[in-house]
Design a protein around this motif. Structure first.
Motif, PDB file in Angstrom:
ATOM      1  N   THR A   1      -1.207   2.762  -9.346  1.00 59.05           N
ATOM      2  CA  THR A   1      -1.980   2.445  -8.160  1.00 59.05           C
ATOM      3  C   THR A   1      -3.283   2.057  -8.376  1.00 59.05           C
ATOM      4  O   THR A   1      -3.778   2.123  -9.626  1.00 59.05           O
ATOM      5  CB  THR A   1      -1.871   3.673  -7.167  1.00 59.05           C
ATOM      6  OG1 THR A   1      -2.813   4.696  -7.715  1.00 59.05           O
ATOM      7  CG2 THR A   1      -0.760   4.122  -6.799  1.00 59.05           C
TER       8      THR A   1
ATOM      9  N   VAL B   1      -0.120  -0.457  -4.856  1.00 65.34           N
ATOM     10  CA  VAL B   1       0.617   0.031  -5.587  1.00 65.34           C
ATOM     11  C   VAL B   1       0.825  -1.185  -6.832  1.00 65.34           C
ATOM     12  O   VAL B   1       0.551  -2.479  -6.481  1.00 65.34           O
ATOM     13  CB  VAL B   1       2.472  -0.242  -5.029  1.00 65.34           C
ATOM     14  CG1 VAL B   1       3.271   0.059  -6.172  1.00 65.34           C
ATOM     15  CG2 VAL B   1       2.487   0.920  -4.006  1.00 65.34           C
TER      16      VAL B   1
ATOM     17  N   GLU C   1       0.897  -1.088   0.036  1.00 68.76           N
ATOM     18  CA  GLU C   1      -0.037  -0.074  -0.011  1.00 68.76           C
ATOM     19  C   GLU C   1       0.871   1.251  -0.142  1.00 68.76           C
ATOM     20  O   GLU C   1       2.173   1.098   0.433  1.00 68.76           O
ATOM     21  CB  GLU C   1      -0.884  -0.009   1.203  1.00 68.76           C
ATOM     22  CG  GLU C   1      -1.960  -1.279   1.306  1.00 68.76           C
ATOM     23  CD  GLU C   1      -2.710  -1.264   2.386  1.00 68.76           C
ATOM     24  OE1 GLU C   1      -2.667  -0.403   3.422  1.00 68.76           O
ATOM     25  OE2 GLU C   1      -3.626  -2.139   2.413  1.00 68.76           O
ATOM     26  N   THR C   2       0.195   2.368  -0.438  1.00 65.75           N
ATOM     27  CA  THR C   2       0.947   3.775  -0.285  1.00 65.75           C
ATOM     28  C   THR C   2       0.075   4.756  -0.118  1.00 65.75           C
ATOM     29  O   THR C   2      -1.311   4.688  -0.118  1.00 65.75           O
ATOM     30  CB  THR C   2       1.379   4.147  -1.778  1.00 65.75           C
ATOM     31  OG1 THR C   2       2.298   5.253  -1.708  1.00 65.75           O
ATOM     32  CG2 THR C   2       0.434   4.164  -2.873  1.00 65.75           C
TER      33      THR C   2
END
Length: 157
Positions: free
Chosen positions: A107, A117, A89-90
């Motif tokens: 994403t 991502v 995740e980001t």
């Protein structure tokens, strides 16, 4: 209780009603440290050498995988699957390491609203059984989980 609170306040450097001391100190970080990171400062994808060749890893060197059952850049791994294969995740735009093709980074939004991502339009995952950087215990699991090359393709060897 009052003594504990006073001790806690003293340890935190709190002097209620008094102005803060000028200049940075160990208890009071400088404004540069307390400023939130810019939105573009997201999760980094990098590469590492492994027994499978050059593969994608996260900023800590943990191996990244793709799930062949995903399609169209969307994740299909939820519930128990996601417990074993946590999404990368980001909070911002993903960042590329020196040998990563930034044009392949992207994403996708997950069902819970988090942002995962992708690389070459494939969602990226960790494997829960990988304990240390360089572990590739998820390689080939169920013939659908594979490490990914810097070119964005699953390494199925």
């Amino acid at each position: 209780i009052a003594l504990s609170l006073a001790t806690l306040a003293a340890a935190c450097g709190g002097n209620e009603g008094e102005p803060p001391e000028a200049g940075p100190s160990p208890e009071a970080p400088s404004p540069e440290i307390t400023t939130p990171a810019p939105a573009e400062a997201g999760t980094t994808v990098d590469v590492a050498e492994s027994e499978l060749g050059t593969i994608l890893v996260d900023a800590e060197g943990q191996t990244l995988y793709v799930f062949l059952n995903d399609s169209g850049g969307e994740s299909t791994c939820y519930g128990e699957c996601a417990a074993n294969w946590p999404a990368l995740e980001t909070d911002g735009e993903p960042q590329s390491g020196a040998e990563v093709d930034a044009s392949l980074l992207g994403t996708t939004e997950r069902e819970d609203g988090t942002v995962q991502v992708t690389y070459n339009e494939r969602p990226l995952y960790h494997f829960a059984a990988d304990e240390a950087p360089g572990d590739t215990n998820g390689q080939g699991v169920g013939d659908v989980w594979y490490v990914v090359s810097p070119e964005g393709e699953p390494i199925q060897a």
